[in-house]
Structures are given as structure tokens and as C-alpha cells.
Motif scaffolding. Structure first.
Motif, PDB file in Angstrom:
ATOM      1  N   UNK A 172      10.005   6.222   9.981  1.00  0.00           N
ATOM      2  CA  UNK A 172       9.220   4.987   9.940  1.00  0.00           C
ATOM      3  C   UNK A 172       8.575   4.688  11.290  1.00  0.00           C
ATOM      4  N   UNK A 173       9.287   5.000  12.393  1.00  0.00           N
ATOM      5  CA  UNK A 173       8.702   4.825  13.730  1.00  0.00           C
ATOM      6  C   UNK A 173       7.462   5.701  13.874  1.00  0.00           C
ATOM      7  N   UNK A 174       7.550   6.925  13.364  1.00  0.00           N
ATOM      8  CA  UNK A 174       6.394   7.810  13.422  1.00  0.00           C
ATOM      9  C   UNK A 174       5.232   7.282  12.589  1.00  0.00           C
ATOM     10  N   UNK A 175       5.517   6.861  11.365  1.00  0.00           N
ATOM     11  CA  UNK A 175       4.447   6.339  10.500  1.00  0.00           C
ATOM     12  C   UNK A 175       3.838   5.061  11.079  1.00  0.00           C
ATOM     13  N   UNK A 176       4.631   4.321  11.854  1.00  0.00           N
ATOM     14  CA  UNK A 176       4.087   3.127  12.488  1.00  0.00           C
ATOM     15  C   UNK A 176       2.955   3.484  13.439  1.00  0.00           C
ATOM     16  N   UNK A 177       3.087   4.625  14.130  1.00  0.00           N
ATOM     17  CA  UNK A 177       1.982   5.083  14.978  1.00  0.00           C
ATOM     18  C   UNK A 177       0.718   5.320  14.177  1.00  0.00           C
ATOM     19  N   UNK A 178       0.869   5.864  12.970  1.00  0.00           N
ATOM     20  CA  UNK A 178      -0.301   6.066  12.095  1.00  0.00           C
ATOM     21  C   UNK A 178      -0.849   4.731  11.603  1.00  0.00           C
ATOM     22  N   UNK A 179       0.029   3.758  11.336  1.00  0.00           N
ATOM     23  CA  UNK A 179      -0.449   2.425  10.952  1.00  0.00           C
ATOM     24  C   UNK A 179      -1.321   1.831  12.054  1.00  0.00           C
ATOM     25  N   UNK A 183      -5.279   0.705  11.992  1.00  0.00           N
ATOM     26  CA  UNK A 183      -5.767  -0.643  12.294  1.00  0.00           C
ATOM     27  C   UNK A 183      -7.049  -0.583  13.108  1.00  0.00           C
ATOM     28  N   UNK A 184      -7.140   0.382  14.012  1.00  0.00           N
ATOM     29  CA  UNK A 184      -8.311   0.503  14.872  1.00  0.00           C
ATOM     30  C   UNK A 184      -9.579   0.808  14.088  1.00  0.00           C
ATOM     31  N   UNK A 185      -9.438   1.291  12.858  1.00  0.00           N
ATOM     32  CA  UNK A 185     -10.600   1.741  12.088  1.00  0.00           C
ATOM     33  C   UNK A 185     -11.045   0.693  11.072  1.00  0.00           C
ATOM     34  N   UNK A 186     -10.240   0.412  10.083  1.00  0.00           N
ATOM     35  CA  UNK A 186     -10.584  -0.665   9.156  1.00  0.00           C
ATOM     36  C   UNK A 186      -9.348  -1.088   8.379  1.00  0.00           C
ATOM     37  N   UNK A 187      -9.414  -2.288   7.826  1.00  0.00           N
ATOM     38  CA  UNK A 187      -8.266  -2.878   7.132  1.00  0.00           C
ATOM     39  C   UNK A 187      -7.968  -2.141   5.831  1.00  0.00           C
ATOM     40  N   UNK A 188      -8.992  -1.667   5.139  1.00  0.00           N
ATOM     41  CA  UNK A 188      -8.774  -0.972   3.870  1.00  0.00           C
ATOM     42  C   UNK A 188      -7.964   0.310   4.067  1.00  0.00           C
ATOM     43  N   UNK A 189      -8.242   1.035   5.136  1.00  0.00           N
ATOM     44  CA  UNK A 189      -7.499   2.260   5.412  1.00  0.00           C
ATOM     45  C   UNK A 189      -6.033   1.951   5.697  1.00  0.00           C
ATOM     46  N   UNK A 190      -5.767   0.858   6.417  1.00  0.00           N
ATOM     47  CA  UNK A 190      -4.387   0.451   6.672  1.00  0.00           C
ATOM     48  C   UNK A 190      -3.671   0.132   5.366  1.00  0.00           C
ATOM     49  N   UNK A 191      -4.341  -0.572   4.469  1.00  0.00           N
ATOM     50  CA  UNK A 191      -3.727  -0.927   3.178  1.00  0.00           C
ATOM     51  C   UNK A 191      -3.424   0.327   2.362  1.00  0.00           C
ATOM     52  N   UNK A 192      -4.364   1.269   2.320  1.00  0.00           N
ATOM     53  CA  UNK A 192      -4.156   2.510   1.563  1.00  0.00           C
ATOM     54  C   UNK A 192      -2.967   3.288   2.128  1.00  0.00           C
ATOM     55  N   UNK A 249      -3.704  12.711   2.365  1.00  0.00           N
ATOM     56  CA  UNK A 249      -5.058  12.169   2.368  1.00  0.00           C
ATOM     57  C   UNK A 249      -5.238  10.957   3.284  1.00  0.00           C
ATOM     58  N   UNK A 250      -4.309   9.967   3.332  1.00  0.00           N
ATOM     59  CA  UNK A 250      -4.487   8.896   4.327  1.00  0.00           C
ATOM     60  C   UNK A 250      -4.472   9.419   5.757  1.00  0.00           C
ATOM     61  N   UNK A 251      -3.592  10.397   6.032  1.00  0.00           N
ATOM     62  CA  UNK A 251      -3.547  10.960   7.381  1.00  0.00           C
ATOM     63  C   UNK A 251      -4.847  11.703   7.697  1.00  0.00           C
ATOM     64  N   UNK A 252      -5.374  12.383   6.723  1.00  0.00           N
ATOM     65  CA  UNK A 252      -6.621  13.117   6.922  1.00  0.00           C
ATOM     66  C   UNK A 252      -7.759  12.159   7.284  1.00  0.00           C
ATOM     67  N   UNK A 253      -7.851  11.052   6.561  1.00  0.00           N
ATOM     68  CA  UNK A 253      -8.912  10.085   6.823  1.00  0.00           C
ATOM     69  C   UNK A 253      -8.755   9.472   8.215  1.00  0.00           C
TER      70      UNK A 253
END
Length: 326
Positions: A172-179, A183-192, A249-253
Motif C-alpha cells: 500500500x505504501x508503494x501504491x500510495x506513490x502511484x496515487x 494526482x499531479x495529472x488529473x482527478x479522473x486518473x486518480x479515481x480509476x 493499465x492505470x500504471x501505464x497511463x
């Protein structure tokens, strides 16, 4: 307790959406409502482990709240040290999120938690701090440093872990870095990304909770059906970001947008961390498949949850060639 938690979460999130960038007091109230709604879950069972966890969680959140209030005070009184007050705000939110290097309280807390409470802590409790970070995206150098530290610490620390709760928490700590990168890109990507992570994590925690599994070694002798083991394997690979599963796919985007924005070094660090996580996810499946000598074979799917998760994982298999054609 669930009703109070749901009420406090909704009201807290509503305050965060209403609050403007200058209304930090409302943001603070929303965070405290969320914390107050979660603490009763830690105290629902009257034994020492959960009581200690409740105290640790309360003290950690109180420390983060003190930093948050100091940021508000410095902004109102000392306008010349605004940069320092922004650092206090970011540090307080990262403590609440459990981001590296402020993640030690999270790892010490999870061992005594129930699987359901652990799921709430690793998912729902991150929503409000992430919303504030989205509205207060300042001091980008510090935030990108936290992103790199989180994705690396979450993976490297997991290499030596044998307890599933701590392993999932470090993941979860690692995925938090991806979250944070999303956030820096757009809110929709964070939600996905966030809801994809919730879906995959929910299935893993359901299986571990149902069969009362706490150690990696237990997977080799606990009587788990082949269908559940296969789904554990699929979801672990998907959480690790292995193409062409759903979690890839979320990581790819995120990576594609980072590279287009010029964050090449950050992207490289995140790619390396994904390779490391695949290694210690495969450690779990090694105990489950190799030692039990289970084949993939055909198995019956009884629950609708299993059907939906298999459909989502296989949907990514069929969607990969279409993406390459776009």
C-alpha cells in the motif's frame, strides 16, 4: 459503529469539496471527523492488541493534526515563512497517509488489526488526505521526492517480510506513490487507479480472512480451493502491474503522462519498483502453487464476485491489442 464511520466519512469529504484552498480549517475538521469515525473500529474488541493499536493510531493522527494546525497558524500570523508552513502541511498529510518515510506507524499498527479493518485503513482512510493534496499541490520537489521514496521503500522493505498483513501494508505504501503521481495529472486518473486498487485488494483480503491466513508459509498447507488460489495468483499479478492484467493499465497511463511531462527519472524509479514488487508477489504464489503442487486445470466458479473479477482480468487481456491499435 459502521453508520457513524460512514456518516463522518461523507461529512468530512463534503467539507473538503466545499473548502477552498484558503479554507484549511474546514479541511482540518473533515480530517478529524474521518479519524473520529475510524477509531471505534479499532476499539470494538476489548483486548490489549486492539487497544494498543487504537492508542498508536490516535497519537499519530494527533501529531499530524498538530502540524496541520501549525501550518494554519503560521499562514495567518507569519506571512514571511509561508514556504515552511507549506512543508508542515505536506508532512502532516503524508503522516496521515502513511507515506514513506513516515510509514513506520502503519507497519507497527497492522499486525493486530482484523482484515476488514486493515482494508478500511489502507483504502477509505486515504481518501480525505488525498483530496487535500489534490487542492494543495505545492512544493512539487518535496512531493516528487516522497513519491520516489514511497515506491522504493514499499518494495524493498517487502522483500524481507513473511507476514501477509505487513506485506500488503508495504504494498500500500508503494501504491500510495502511484496515487500521488496520478494526482499531479488529473482527478479522473486518480479515481480509476484508486478503485482498481480497492477492487483487487478486496479480493485478496477476502480470501486471507476467510481461511485465516497470516503468513506466506501457511499458504502451502492451508486447505484453500484451487479456484481461490488461482484468483489470488491473478490478483497479485494484477496488483504488481504485470501486463496485460487489469492493474497494468492505470500504471501505464500514469507512466505515459509522466514521460510526456518530462519526469523521466521518476518514471524510471517507478518502473524499477514495479519489477521488485512482482518478485515478492511471486513469493506468495510460490508457496501456494509449487509446494501444494496444484495445477491450473478447470474449476467451477460459484460466486458472482469471482466471476466479476475473472471477467475484469480477462477483459484486460482482450483490450491490450486494441490499445496498441489506437
Amino acid at each position: 459503529t459502521p453508520s457513524f464511520f460512514l456518516f463522518s466519512l461523507i461529512i468530512g469529504a463534503r467539507l473538503l469539496f466545499v473548502a477552498s484552498s484558503s479554507s484549511l480549517i474546514l479541511c482540518w475538521v473533515g480530517l478529524e471527523l474521518n479519524t473520529a469515525g475510524f477509531i471505534p473500529f479499532l476499539l470494538k474488541e476489548n483486548f490489549k492488541g486492539l487497544r494498543d493499536s487504537g492508542i498508536k493510531y490516535f497519537l499519530t493522527q494527533a501529531l499530524a493534526s498538530v502540524f496541520f494546525l501549525l501550518r494554519v497558524t503560521f499562514t495567518l500570523i507569519f506571512s514571511k515563512i509561508a514556504s515552511f508552513s507549506i512543508i508542515l502541511l505536506i508532512v502532516s498529510l503524508f503522516i496521515k497517509l502513511g507515506a514513506a518515510p513516515f510509514h513506520s506507524w502503519l507497519i507497527r499498527l497492522v499486525e493486530s488489526l482484523d482484515w476488514g479493518i486493515l482494508f478500511l485503513l489502507l483504502t477509505i482512510q486515504k481518501i480525505n488526505p488525498l483530496l487535500i493534496l489534490m487542492n494543495q499541490w505545492t512544493n512539487a520537489e518535496l512531493i516528487w521526492s516522497i513519491v520516489c521514496i514511497s515506491v522504493l521503500v514499499g518494495r524493498l522493505a517487502g522483500l524481507t517480510q513473511t507476514r501477509l498483513r505487513k506485506l500488503i501494508s508495504l504494498s500500500s505504501v508503494n501504491h500510495l506513490g502511484w496515487f500521488l503521481a496520478a494526482i499531479n495529472q488529473n482527478f479522473k486518473l486518480l479515481v480509476i487507479y484508486f478503485f482498481t486498487y480497492m477492487l483487487l485488494l478486496a479480493r485478496l483480503i477476502y480470501v486471507f480472512s476467510r481461511f485465516n491466513v497470516f503468513l506466506i508459509s501457511q499458504l502451502s498447507f492451508v486447505n484453500i480451493e484451487a479456484s481461490n488460489l488461482n484468483l489470488i495468483f491473478l490478483n497479485l499479478l494484477s496488483l504488481g502491474g504485470l501486463p496485460p492484467f487489469l492493474g497494468f493499465f492505470p500504471k501505464w497511463i500514469v507512466l505515459e503522462n509522466l514521460i510526456w511531462q518530462g519526469f523521466t527519472i521518476v518514471s524510471l524509479v517507478m518502473i524499477i519498483s514495479s519489477l521488485i514488487v512482482l518478485y515478492f508477489y511471486l513469493r506468495i504464489t510460490f508457496s501456494a502453487f509449487i509446494l501444494k503442487k496444484l495445477g491450473w486445470g478447470q474449476f467451477k466458479i460459484k460466486s458472482s464476485l469471482r466471476k466479476s473479477l475473472i471477467f475484469l482480468n480477462l477483459l484486460s487481456l482482450g483490450g491490450l491489442p486494441l490499445i496498441f491499435l489506437i
